[in-house]
Enzyme design. Structure first.
Site, PDB file in Angstrom:
ATOM      1  N   GLU A 186      30.885  52.931  65.256  1.00 42.88           N
ATOM      2  CA  GLU A 186      30.140  51.680  65.304  1.00 42.88           C
ATOM      3  C   GLU A 186      30.597  50.749  64.196  1.00 42.88           C
ATOM      4  O   GLU A 186      31.045  51.202  63.149  1.00 42.88           O
ATOM      5  CB  GLU A 186      28.656  51.967  65.087  1.00 42.88           C
ATOM      6  CG  GLU A 186      28.095  52.884  66.127  1.00 42.88           C
ATOM      7  CD  GLU A 186      26.656  53.280  65.843  1.00 42.88           C
ATOM      8  OE1 GLU A 186      26.032  52.691  64.936  1.00 42.88           O
ATOM      9  OE2 GLU A 186      26.181  54.171  66.532  1.00 42.88           O
TER      10      GLU A 186
ATOM     11  N   CYS B 273      30.196  62.280  60.258  1.00 46.21           N
ATOM     12  CA  CYS B 273      30.193  62.356  58.796  1.00 46.21           C
ATOM     13  C   CYS B 273      29.879  63.788  58.385  1.00 46.21           C
ATOM     14  O   CYS B 273      29.081  64.471  59.025  1.00 46.21           O
ATOM     15  CB  CYS B 273      29.132  61.414  58.225  1.00 46.21           C
ATOM     16  SG  CYS B 273      29.152  61.334  56.415  1.00 46.21           S
TER      17      CYS B 273
ATOM     18  N   CYS C 279      23.551  63.934  54.999  1.00 44.31           N
ATOM     19  CA  CYS C 279      22.304  63.309  54.513  1.00 44.31           C
ATOM     20  C   CYS C 279      21.240  63.460  55.612  1.00 44.31           C
ATOM     21  O   CYS C 279      21.473  63.089  56.774  1.00 44.31           O
ATOM     22  CB  CYS C 279      22.537  61.834  54.182  1.00 44.31           C
ATOM     23  SG  CYS C 279      23.818  61.619  52.925  1.00 44.31           S
TER      24      CYS C 279
ATOM     25  N   CYS D 191      20.047  60.526  58.073  1.00 41.66           N
ATOM     26  CA  CYS D 191      21.056  59.611  58.623  1.00 41.66           C
ATOM     27  C   CYS D 191      21.530  60.092  59.995  1.00 41.66           C
ATOM     28  O   CYS D 191      21.798  61.279  60.179  1.00 41.66           O
ATOM     29  CB  CYS D 191      22.240  59.527  57.650  1.00 41.66           C
ATOM     30  SG  CYS D 191      23.604  58.527  58.254  1.00 41.66           S
TER      31      CYS D 191
ATOM     32  N   ASN E  17      15.259  53.009  58.156  1.00 37.90           N
ATOM     33  CA  ASN E  17      15.352  52.574  59.540  1.00 37.90           C
ATOM     34  C   ASN E  17      15.201  53.829  60.400  1.00 37.90           C
ATOM     35  O   ASN E  17      16.112  54.659  60.427  1.00 37.90           O
ATOM     36  CB  ASN E  17      16.738  51.932  59.733  1.00 37.90           C
ATOM     37  CG  ASN E  17      16.801  51.058  60.954  1.00 37.90           C
ATOM     38  OD1 ASN E  17      16.022  51.233  61.891  1.00 37.90           O
ATOM     39  ND2 ASN E  17      17.721  50.125  60.955  1.00 37.90           N
TER      40      ASN E  17
ATOM     41  N   CYS F 149      23.587  53.106  60.496  1.00 37.37           N
ATOM     42  CA  CYS F 149      24.823  53.676  61.016  1.00 37.37           C
ATOM     43  C   CYS F 149      24.576  54.899  61.885  1.00 37.37           C
ATOM     44  O   CYS F 149      23.752  55.743  61.581  1.00 37.37           O
ATOM     45  CB  CYS F 149      25.764  54.010  59.870  1.00 37.37           C
ATOM     46  SG  CYS F 149      24.979  54.905  58.541  1.00 37.37           S
TER      47      CYS F 149
HETATM   48  N1  SAH Z   1      28.722  57.676  53.310  1.00 36.49           N
HETATM   49  C1  SAH Z   1      28.552  56.444  52.633  1.00 36.49           C
HETATM   50  C2  SAH Z   1      28.580  55.215  53.525  1.00 36.49           C
HETATM   51  C3  SAH Z   1      27.872  55.268  54.847  1.00 36.49           C
HETATM   52  S1  SAH Z   1      26.124  55.228  54.859  1.00 36.49           S
HETATM   53  C4  SAH Z   1      27.301  56.468  51.781  1.00 36.49           C
HETATM   54  O1  SAH Z   1      26.624  57.482  51.771  1.00 36.49           O
HETATM   55  O2  SAH Z   1      27.052  55.503  51.064  1.00 36.49           O
HETATM   56  C5  SAH Z   1      25.706  53.631  54.289  1.00 36.49           C
HETATM   57  C6  SAH Z   1      24.300  53.539  53.724  1.00 36.49           C
HETATM   58  O3  SAH Z   1      23.319  53.563  54.783  1.00 36.49           O
HETATM   59  C7  SAH Z   1      23.963  54.693  52.815  1.00 36.49           C
HETATM   60  O4  SAH Z   1      23.314  54.231  51.656  1.00 36.49           O
HETATM   61  C8  SAH Z   1      23.039  55.509  53.695  1.00 36.49           C
HETATM   62  O5  SAH Z   1      22.254  56.363  52.960  1.00 36.49           O
HETATM   63  C9  SAH Z   1      22.272  54.433  54.425  1.00 36.49           C
HETATM   64  N2  SAH Z   1      21.545  54.906  55.611  1.00 36.49           N
HETATM   65  C10 SAH Z   1      21.900  55.889  56.453  1.00 36.49           C
HETATM   66  N3  SAH Z   1      20.967  56.055  57.417  1.00 36.49           N
HETATM   67  C11 SAH Z   1      19.996  55.148  57.180  1.00 36.49           C
HETATM   68  C12 SAH Z   1      18.763  54.825  57.836  1.00 36.49           C
HETATM   69  N4  SAH Z   1      18.365  55.470  58.920  1.00 36.49           N
HETATM   70  N5  SAH Z   1      18.011  53.829  57.310  1.00 36.49           N
HETATM   71  C13 SAH Z   1      18.414  53.148  56.213  1.00 36.49           C
HETATM   72  N6  SAH Z   1      19.579  53.399  55.570  1.00 36.49           N
HETATM   73  C14 SAH Z   1      20.361  54.400  56.036  1.00 36.49           C
END
Ligand code: SAH
Length: 372
Positions: free
Chosen positions: A110, A130, A134, A137, A310, A353
């Protein structure tokens, strides 16, 4: 979820099966120069070709009118500019566009275009899936399939740029889409070299941000690369016990080492650091978490970006209440931290994402139409 699909299966002329031509966007300017010289051409033509693709937005070699005709056919025989297909595009009422990109091997990633005043930012993926895990996510729920190539990263940028009106200018790039950019650093840097080059997208490194979960050796490598990109570190918790639960790679690293590496990056790049903190209701949003966070950050030159969660279908996390967000904010502000509470953009189109890819995978009514 009902996605307002505004178009589908359009744009990038991808025809992958059996096409042996190389992906032009995978070549650095230097690689392209070498290819040209090997084919009896002056090296400066690399600049011309890159200018056509990125500035003039032309992907058909036959239209590159300042190149000799024979070279145009030779290029067409040897290279494809686009290898992906745009399998869906959705737009939300706040001006956010999100694209689902189909890769030659069937994978999907995406990328997002965000409009904010005169700012036009794009959020780009670096991997299919990924590996960081996390827990909140959507991108990493099924692990990682593979790294994106330099060209696949650049294609996202070009496809998003193509959505802009003549009056709009691409201004910022954030490597914050699917994947961990520092786990695919060489390809990410290859793509950003073109993104910042005057003949490429012409975006200053000051307007390019690389977001990472916090991998210290790779942060050091990024620092030694010497280009002062902005670094954003996804912290999400103020202590190791909680961070290791939310961001499992933390178990092997620990917050201290992440902060030390971030400090070294600040020292060598001179760029103010950003820390990202996704606020999960009842998990990391208490006043005590706020106080611990303030203690970690108040003596550092940083911006703390707090992002309300989100929600991702199937995951047990919730967006905090307005009252707890306000309290968290008050604790950080009075703790002396430079903090911004970000608006969630593009909620209605699953802008966090990995969500669009997942939701499309679960729904039958919106099969992506791929081009062949
Ligand atoms: N791997 C990298 C970049 C991708 S994620 C990182 O961890 O920074 C980009 C950002 O979006 C990160 O801060 C991640 O924690 C956040 N993110 C992921 N899922 C999310 C969600 N459902 N709501 C809000 N932020 C989210």
């Amino acid at each position: 979820m009902n996605l307002p699909v505004i178009d589908s299966g359009i744009s990038s002329p991808a025809s992958n099966s059996g096409d042996e031509r190389r992906h032009l966007l995978d070549l650095s300017q230097e690689d392209l120069k070498n290819w040209l010289v090997e084919h009896g051409q002056p090296g400066f033509r690399a600049k011309q070709i890159i200018h056509w693709v990125y500035q003039r937005r032309i992907s058909d070699f036959r239209e590159m009118s300042d190149l000799p005709k024979a070279l145009r056919s030779q290029l067409d025989e040897s290279f494809r500019v686009f290898v992906t297909s745009q399998t869906a595009a959705v737009q939300s009422s706040d001006g956010t566009d999100k694209l689902l990109i189909g890769l030659p091997d069937g994978g999907e990633v995406e990328c997002v275009l965000l409009r904010d005043g005169s700012r036009r930012s794009i959020c780009v993926s670096s991997q299919v899936g990924c590996a960081m895990g996390c827990v909140f996510c959507a991108s990493g729920l099924d692990g990682v399939d593979r790294n994106l190539t330099t060209g696949e990263i650049l294609e996202q940028m070009l496809l998003l740029q193509a959505r802009l009106e003549d009056s709009e200018r691409l201004s910022h790039i954030v490597m914050m889409g699917m994947g961990e950019p520092l786990a695919n650093l060489d390809r990410v840097l290859g793509a950003l070299n073109i993104a910042r080059s005057a003949d490429g997208l012409g975006i200053s490194p000051r307007r390019i941000t690389i977001s990472t979960v916090g991998l210290p050796p790779a942060i050091d490598r990024l620092a030694s690369n010497g280009t002062p990109y902005n670094l954003a570190v996804s912290l999400h918790a103020p202590n190791d016990q909680l961070r290791s639960k939310l961001v499992p790679v933390n178990q092997k690293i620990g917050i201290d080492k992440v902060l030390d590496a971030a400090d070294r990056y600040f020292d060598s790049s001179g760029r103010r650091l950003t820390f990202e903190y996704v606020l999960l209701g009842g998990v990391n949003d208490s006043p005590d978490h706020g106080r611990q966070l303030a203690k970690l950050l108040k003596h550092r030159t940083v911006l703390l970006n707090v992002i309300p969660y989100n929600p991702v279908e199937g995951l047990p996390y919730v967006t905090p209440t307005k009252a707890s967000i306000a309290e968290f904010r008050q604790v950080l502000e009075s703790g002396g931290v430079n903090v911004k509470f970000r608006q969630r953009k593009g909620d209605e189109i699953d802008a966090a994402c990995g969500q669009l890819r997942r939701n499309r995978g679960n729904s039958n009514d919106q099969e992506p139409s791929t081009q062949n």
